[in-house]
Design an enzyme around this catalytic site. Structure first.
Site, PDB file in Angstrom:
ATOM      1  N   CYS A 159      -0.752   3.791  -6.453  1.00  0.00           N
ATOM      2  CA  CYS A 159      -1.796   3.222  -5.435  1.00  0.00           C
ATOM      3  C   CYS A 159      -1.839   1.672  -5.724  1.00  0.00           C
ATOM      4  O   CYS A 159      -2.052   1.326  -7.118  1.00  0.00           O
ATOM      5  CB  CYS A 159      -3.075   3.862  -5.537  1.00  0.00           C
ATOM      6  SG  CYS A 159      -4.512   2.914  -4.475  1.00  0.00           S
ATOM      7  N   THR A 175      -0.085   4.399   0.402  1.00  0.00           N
ATOM      8  CA  THR A 175      -0.400   5.291   1.316  1.00  0.00           C
ATOM      9  C   THR A 175       0.229   4.918   2.662  1.00  0.00           C
ATOM     10  O   THR A 175       0.888   5.901   3.481  1.00  0.00           O
ATOM     11  CB  THR A 175      -1.995   5.251   1.591  1.00  0.00           C
ATOM     12  OG1 THR A 175      -2.509   5.298   0.146  1.00  0.00           O
ATOM     13  CG2 THR A 175      -2.342   6.469   2.284  1.00  0.00           C
ATOM     14  N   CYS A 210       0.741  -1.149  -0.044  1.00  0.00           N
ATOM     15  CA  CYS A 210      -0.025   0.030  -0.078  1.00  0.00           C
ATOM     16  C   CYS A 210       0.928   1.231  -0.065  1.00  0.00           C
ATOM     17  O   CYS A 210       1.646   1.447   1.019  1.00  0.00           O
ATOM     18  CB  CYS A 210      -0.708  -0.031   1.319  1.00  0.00           C
ATOM     19  SG  CYS A 210      -1.964   1.668   1.518  1.00  0.00           S
TER      20      CYS A 210
HETATM   21  N1  DGL Z   1      -3.955   0.339  -1.938  1.00  0.00           N
HETATM   22  C1  DGL Z   1      -3.393   1.719  -1.312  1.00  0.00           C
HETATM   23  C2  DGL Z   1      -2.562   2.435  -1.575  1.00  0.00           C
HETATM   24  O1  DGL Z   1      -1.801   1.778  -2.507  1.00  0.00           O
HETATM   25  C3  DGL Z   1      -4.889   2.659  -0.576  1.00  0.00           C
HETATM   26  C4  DGL Z   1      -6.111   2.568  -1.031  1.00  0.00           C
HETATM   27  C5  DGL Z   1      -7.222   3.178  -0.118  1.00  0.00           C
HETATM   28  O2  DGL Z   1      -7.544   2.544   0.911  1.00  0.00           O
HETATM   29  O3  DGL Z   1      -7.480   4.536  -0.069  1.00  0.00           O
HETATM   30  O4  DGL Z   1      -2.415   3.514  -1.627  1.00  0.00           O
END
Ligand code: DGL
Length: 265
Positions: free
Chosen positions: A190, A78, A76
Site C-alpha cells: 500500500c 488498491t 495506489c
Molecule cells: N494508498 C492506497 C494503496 O496503495 C490505498 C489506501 C486507502 O485508501 O485505503 O492501496
C-alpha cells in the site's frame, strides 16, 4: 511529443502516492507534477471492487481532460490491482500502475517467507495470487490487510507522528500468523505504508522492507525517455476531490516538498 510543461499525473486515494513521487523526483527533478488525491473517496481499502472499478476510471478521465498529462501513474495498489485494465482501456495516455513488489521480495528473501502488507481490498485480489504464483512459487507468502496503517500515514502527513505501539499492533497481524516469525522481507503493498517506514523499522529491525516506488520511478524514466522537461523545477500541483480543513492541513505541510498550488477537482 510531450511539451516541457506537460505534467506527470500521480493518483491515489490520499497521500500514499507521495511515496512514489519521492523516488521519481530523485530521477526526474524537473518533471512537472500534478498529485491528485481522491479525498472524497478515501479510504479505498475498505471499499468493494465494484465501487473502485466505477470510481477510479471516471475520476482519471476528468483529471486527464483537465491537466493533459504526458503520463498517468496510479500510485495506489488498491486501485491498480482492481482497475488498471479498465483505466488503460479508457485513457489515451500511458498509464503506469502500482502492484505489490512480490518479485523484488522473493529475490531478496533468504528464509523464503515473505509478508505482504496492504489494504484489505488489495490482499484479497486474484492479482496478488497471480504475482505470488509467478514470482514467489517457492516462498510462503503471508498477507495482512490494514486500514489502521492507512489512517496513521494520513495523520502523520497532517502533523500527528505515528504511535510505535499502534504500528506494532498492525505488524503483529503478519508476524503472529503461523510461520510469520520467519518473515525476513515485508512488501509494503500500500503506497501509504512506506511513509511509516521509520517506525516500522524500529518495530521490526530484523526485516527488510520493499515497495514498488523505486521500480515505478525507473518505469516513468523509461517511458518519458527523450521527452523535453523544464530546465528548472516548477511548483507541483496538489488536487483534492474534496478540499476541506484536513486537506489544507496536509497541503500546508507539503509546501516544503515543492507543492505550491492547491486546488479542488
Ligand atoms: N494508498 C492506497 C494503496 O496503495 C490505498 C489506501 C486507502 O485508501 O485505503 O492501496
Amino acid at each position: 511529443m510531450a511539451e516541457p510543461a506537460q505534467p506527470v499525473l500521480f493518483f491515489d486515494s490520499g497521500v500514499g502516492g507521495l511515496s512514489v513521487v519521492a523516488p521519481t523526483r530523485v530521477m526526474l527533478p524537473t518533471a512537472p507534477i500534478v498529485y491528485a488525491a481522491d479525498s472524497a473517496g478515501f479510504p479505498y481499502g475498505i471499499k468493494t471492487e465494484g465501487e473502485i472499478a466505477a470510481r477510479v476510471p471516471a475520476l482519471l478521465g476528468r483529471l486527464v481532460e483537465r491537466y493533459r498529462p504526458r503520463l498517468v501513474v496510479i500510485a495506489c495498489n488498491t486501485a491498480s490491482t482492481i482497475a488498471l485494465p479498465v483505466v488503460r482501456a479508457a485513457l489515451d495516455v500511458p498509464v503506469v500502475g502500482t502492484v505489490p513488489a512480490i518479485r523484488v521480495a522473493a529475490a531478496a528473501s533468504k528464509t523464503r517467507v515473505i509478508g505482504v502488507l496492504g489494504t484489505e481490498a488489495t490482499v484479497r485480489q486474484p492479482y496478488v495470487d497471480d504475482l505470488a504464483a509467478r514470482f514467489a512459487a517457492d516462498c510462503t507468502v503471508l498477507r495482512h490487510g490494514s486500514a489502521a496503517l492507512v489512517e496513521l500515514a494520513e495523520a502523520a502527513l497532517a502533523g500527528t507522528p505515528p504511535d510505535h505501539d499502534a504500528v506494532a499492533a498492525e505488524l503483529a497481524g503478519l508476524f503472529d500468523q503461523p510461520g510469520g516469525g520467519a518473515i525476513d522481507v515485508l512488501v509494503n503493498a500500500c503506497t501509504h505504508f512506506p511513509l511509516l517506514e521509520d517506525v516500522m523499522r524500529r518495530v521490526a529491525p530484523h526485516v527488510a522492507f520493499v515497495d514498488g516506488g523505486p521500480g515505478i520511478a525507473r518505469r516513468i524514466v523509461s517511458l518519458t525517455a527523450g521527452q523535453a522537461f523544464p530546465a528548472t523545477p516548477v511548483p507541483g500541483r496538489l488536487v483534492f476531490t474534496r478540499l476541506g480543513t484536513r486537506e489544507r492541513q496536509i497541503a500546508g505541510g507539503l509546501e516544503a516538498q515543492g507543492f505550491g498550488v492547491v486546488e479542488a477537482l
